[in-house]
Design an enzyme around this catalytic site. Structure first.
Site, mmCIF file in Angstrom:
data_model
loop_
_atom_site.group_PDB
_atom_site.id
_atom_site.type_symbol
_atom_site.label_atom_id
_atom_site.label_comp_id
_atom_site.label_asym_id
_atom_site.label_seq_id
_atom_site.Cartn_x
_atom_site.Cartn_y
_atom_site.Cartn_z
ATOM 1 N N THR A 155 -7.497 -2.660 8.347
ATOM 2 C CA THR A 155 -8.383 -1.610 7.434
ATOM 3 C C THR A 155 -9.638 -2.033 7.085
ATOM 4 O O THR A 155 -10.086 -3.152 7.592
ATOM 5 C CB THR A 155 -7.365 -1.533 6.331
ATOM 6 O OG1 THR A 155 -6.650 -2.936 6.003
ATOM 7 C CG2 THR A 155 -6.056 -0.803 6.566
ATOM 8 N N ASP A 156 -10.104 -1.156 6.173
ATOM 9 C CA ASP A 156 -11.580 -1.480 6.015
ATOM 10 C C ASP A 156 -11.587 -2.985 5.065
ATOM 11 O O ASP A 156 -10.760 -3.445 4.415
ATOM 12 C CB ASP A 156 -12.013 -0.376 4.674
ATOM 13 C CG ASP A 156 -12.200 0.797 5.445
ATOM 14 O OD1 ASP A 156 -12.187 0.970 6.668
ATOM 15 O OD2 ASP A 156 -12.120 1.930 4.824
ATOM 16 N N ASP A 203 0.295 -12.548 6.755
ATOM 17 C CA ASP A 203 -0.878 -12.329 6.646
ATOM 18 C C ASP A 203 -1.856 -12.860 7.753
ATOM 19 O O ASP A 203 -1.536 -13.752 8.139
ATOM 20 C CB ASP A 203 -1.418 -12.969 5.387
ATOM 21 C CG ASP A 203 -2.862 -12.957 4.977
ATOM 22 O OD1 ASP A 203 -3.452 -12.142 5.990
ATOM 23 O OD2 ASP A 203 -3.353 -13.529 4.199
ATOM 24 N N GLY A 204 -2.411 -12.130 8.483
ATOM 25 C CA GLY A 204 -3.026 -12.489 9.696
ATOM 26 C C GLY A 204 -4.250 -13.582 9.638
ATOM 27 O O GLY A 204 -4.442 -14.496 10.146
ATOM 28 N N PRO A 249 -6.601 -6.818 1.073
ATOM 29 C CA PRO A 249 -6.053 -8.049 1.939
ATOM 30 C C PRO A 249 -6.845 -8.251 3.339
ATOM 31 O O PRO A 249 -6.641 -9.051 4.001
ATOM 32 C CB PRO A 249 -4.717 -7.686 2.231
ATOM 33 C CG PRO A 249 -4.480 -6.258 1.975
ATOM 34 C CD PRO A 249 -5.546 -5.886 0.953
ATOM 35 N N ASP A 302 -7.640 -5.589 14.298
ATOM 36 C CA ASP A 302 -7.406 -3.825 14.135
ATOM 37 C C ASP A 302 -7.067 -3.692 12.850
ATOM 38 O O ASP A 302 -5.879 -3.487 12.398
ATOM 39 C CB ASP A 302 -6.150 -3.432 14.952
ATOM 40 C CG ASP A 302 -5.893 -2.133 15.000
ATOM 41 O OD1 ASP A 302 -6.711 -1.453 14.210
ATOM 42 O OD2 ASP A 302 -5.102 -1.431 15.876
ATOM 43 N N GLN A 353 0.967 -1.202 0.013
ATOM 44 C CA GLN A 353 -0.061 -0.043 0.147
ATOM 45 C C GLN A 353 0.915 1.237 0.124
ATOM 46 O O GLN A 353 2.096 1.012 0.186
ATOM 47 C CB GLN A 353 -1.008 -0.143 1.392
ATOM 48 C CG GLN A 353 -0.151 -0.148 2.642
ATOM 49 C CD GLN A 353 -1.131 -0.970 3.610
ATOM 50 O OE1 GLN A 353 -2.300 -1.058 3.339
ATOM 51 N NE2 GLN A 353 -0.378 -1.662 4.604
ATOM 52 N N ASP A 401 0.302 0.398 13.454
ATOM 53 C CA ASP A 401 0.520 1.608 14.196
ATOM 54 C C ASP A 401 1.107 1.452 15.591
ATOM 55 O O ASP A 401 1.655 2.313 16.168
ATOM 56 C CB ASP A 401 -0.417 2.780 14.086
ATOM 57 C CG ASP A 401 -1.929 2.136 14.534
ATOM 58 O OD1 ASP A 401 -1.823 2.027 15.821
ATOM 59 O OD2 ASP A 401 -2.596 1.987 13.660
HETATM 60 N N1 SAM Z 1 -7.341 1.880 13.100
HETATM 61 C C1 SAM Z 1 -7.449 1.618 11.690
HETATM 62 C C2 SAM Z 1 -8.531 1.695 11.016
HETATM 63 O O1 SAM Z 1 -9.738 1.299 11.715
HETATM 64 O O2 SAM Z 1 -8.824 2.221 10.015
HETATM 65 C C3 SAM Z 1 -6.644 0.426 11.323
HETATM 66 C C4 SAM Z 1 -5.326 0.704 11.558
HETATM 67 S S1 SAM Z 1 -4.031 -0.639 11.479
HETATM 68 C C5 SAM Z 1 -2.753 0.586 10.675
HETATM 69 C C6 SAM Z 1 -4.611 -1.562 10.055
HETATM 70 C C7 SAM Z 1 -3.502 -2.453 9.472
HETATM 71 O O3 SAM Z 1 -4.184 -3.574 9.025
HETATM 72 C C8 SAM Z 1 -2.640 -1.818 8.408
HETATM 73 O O4 SAM Z 1 -1.399 -1.658 8.812
HETATM 74 C C9 SAM Z 1 -2.643 -3.161 7.175
HETATM 75 O O5 SAM Z 1 -1.439 -3.302 6.669
HETATM 76 C C10 SAM Z 1 -3.257 -4.170 8.074
HETATM 77 N N2 SAM Z 1 -3.709 -5.565 7.456
HETATM 78 C C11 SAM Z 1 -4.695 -5.431 6.502
HETATM 79 N N3 SAM Z 1 -5.047 -6.656 6.245
HETATM 80 C C12 SAM Z 1 -4.089 -7.447 6.900
HETATM 81 C C13 SAM Z 1 -4.181 -8.855 7.157
HETATM 82 N N4 SAM Z 1 -4.789 -9.756 6.004
HETATM 83 N N5 SAM Z 1 -3.310 -9.521 7.871
HETATM 84 C C14 SAM Z 1 -2.633 -8.775 8.728
HETATM 85 N N6 SAM Z 1 -2.763 -7.244 8.743
HETATM 86 C C15 SAM Z 1 -3.467 -6.696 7.880
#
Ligand code: SAM
Length: 278
Positions: free
Chosen positions: A161-162, A140-141, A166, A159, A34, A89
């Site tokens: 992303t939308d 990957d979670g 991924p 926690d 990203q 973060d």
């Molecule tokens: N608080 C934020 C929100 O609600 O918009 C989310 C913040 S945190 C930075 C979200 C993180 O989820 C990102 O850094 C992203 O890389 C991670 N992420 C997205 N998909 C993921 C996955 N499949 N496995 C692990 N981490 C993931």
């Protein structure tokens, strides 16, 4: 001629946007996953965006991080092993490690660059990253949880992303079922579940999918979050082998150092608006 600089996130499907006045662009990079950007804003401190979407500001992140961690941790009778999926973060990790009974907090974040950039621009959120209880895996979670041993964790915090790209699979019934399997008896799952005002169907879907996945009691917490769409956000909680009443109220009352969360807020935040009842 105006030389003002504003960062704007447009919510195209809702015909609305959020704008923050910016002093300076501090950082911009393309990670393998990203675009990560850091801005110095006029009134909200440092801002991080991923692919143009607001993730964190200095000024209001405590609302989200406190409400994504403390309610779940005080529902669990004795949380020792915590898993955070996403959360790059590190603000959620910091809140989790405020709990002295937590022995191990594992963060599984897809994008290592988010964490490295946060360490540089959000040092306060990352102040517990060197706590010996903190463990980081950059992968990957979804794959992580599928491979997790049964009963490995007491609390899982998603926690993310939308629900696109991924992160889409982090909102699926199969994923919640894998979390249920990875949770010990009396385990708690909490997943960020977007805005009550704009995404009520998604919140209902998270609740029904967690029930389908085997959780015994499911509900959501609602809280303000200025920088996310509509300024109102939610987390959805699934309890394994625990009732809706489970809550260490006395421990929550004795807990200090938060700016939004407190024991009565835990109760108040669970009250759903009428349009989400039933
Ligand atoms: N608080 C934020 C929100 O609600 O918009 C989310 C913040 S945190 C930075 C979200 C993180 O989820 C990102 O850094 C992203 O890389 C991670 N992420 C997205 N998909 C993921 C996955 N499949 N496995 C692990 N981490 C993931």
């Amino acid at each position: 001629m105006s030389t003002e600089l504003w960062y704007t996130e447009r919510y195209e499907e809702h015909g609305a946007s959020l704008s923050l006045k910016v002093r300076e662009v501090l950082h911009r990079e393309q990670s393998p996953y990203q675009t990560i950007e850091i801005f110095e804003t006029e009134h909200f401190g440092t801002l991080m965006t991923l692919d143009g979407l607001v993730m964190v500001t200095d000024r209001d992140n405590y609302l989200y991080h406190e409400m994504m961690s403390h309610p779940a941790l005080f529902i669990h009778p004795a949380p020792k092993r915590v898993l955070i999926i996403g959360g790059g973060d590190c603000g959620t990790l910091r809140e989790v490690l405020r709990h002295p009974e937590v022995e191990e907090a594992t963060q599984v974040e897809l994008d290592e660059r988010v964490t490295r950039v946060a360490e540089r621009f959000f040092p306060e959120l990352c102040e517990k990253n060197h706590d010996p209880r903190a463990h980081f895996h950059f992968t990957d979670g979804i794959a992580w949880i599928q491979k997790a041993d049964a009963g490995r964790y007491d609390v899982i915090i998603v926690d993310s992303t939308d629900p696109v790209g991924p992160a889409a699979g982090l909102f699926a019934t199969e994923f919640y079922a894998a979390c249920h399997h990875a949770l010990a008896e009396k385990g708690v799952l909490v997943a960020q579940s977007e805005s009550p005002l704009l995404h009520a169907d998604l919140i209902r879907q998270c609740q029904s999918r967690m029930s389908e996945a085997g959780f015994d009691a499911v509900n959501s917490v609602y809280f303000p979050q200025f920088c996310y769409p509509s300024g109102w956000w939610s987390g959805t909680l699934g309890r394994k082998g625990l009732s809706m009443e489970a809550f260490r109220a006395d421990d929550a009352k004795a807990f200090s150092g938060t700016r939004y969360y407190h024991a009565n807020m835990q109760q108040a935040a669970q009250v759903a608006p009428a349009f989400l009842l039933g």
